[in-house]
Design a protein around this motif. Structure first.
Motif: not given
Length: 103
Positions: A74-84
């Motif tokens: 979930y932290e990786a998904k959150m980072r991905q969403l922040e980058e997007e």
């Protein structure tokens, strides 16, 4: 005849002695069996408790590993969403601005 009565009396006393000894030995064996039973019960209870603790620790360890894996996911998904969001925020802001102006 006296001799026979004396011999029978000796035999009877010997038989009583044997019965008394046998009863005492039986009592001693019963006490030993009870002690052994209690000791065996204690050992099995100890083994069961140890196994329960080992299973509990194993389950806790597995749970922690799964939770850590989910947290990382979930932290990786959150980072991905922040980058997007960072990549698209200018475009989104411009679209919102144009939508406000054109209304």
């Amino acid at each position: 005849m006296n001799e026979i009565i004396t011999k029978l009396d000796e035999i009877e006393k010997k038989a009583e002695s044997i019965l008394t000894d046998a009863a005492a030995e039986k009592e001693m064996i019963l006490k030993q069996l009870e002690f052994d039973k209690r000791e065996m019960d204690r050992q099995y209870a100890s083994m069961r408790q140890k196994q329960e603790e080992e299973i509990k620790q194993q389950l806790l360890s597995e749970s922690k590993t799964k939770l850590l894996g989910q947290k990382e996911h979930y932290e990786a998904k959150m980072r991905q969403l922040e980058e997007e969001f960072l990549q698209k925020k200018e475009t989104l802001a411009e679209k919102i601005f144009e939508s406000i102006i054109s209304s």
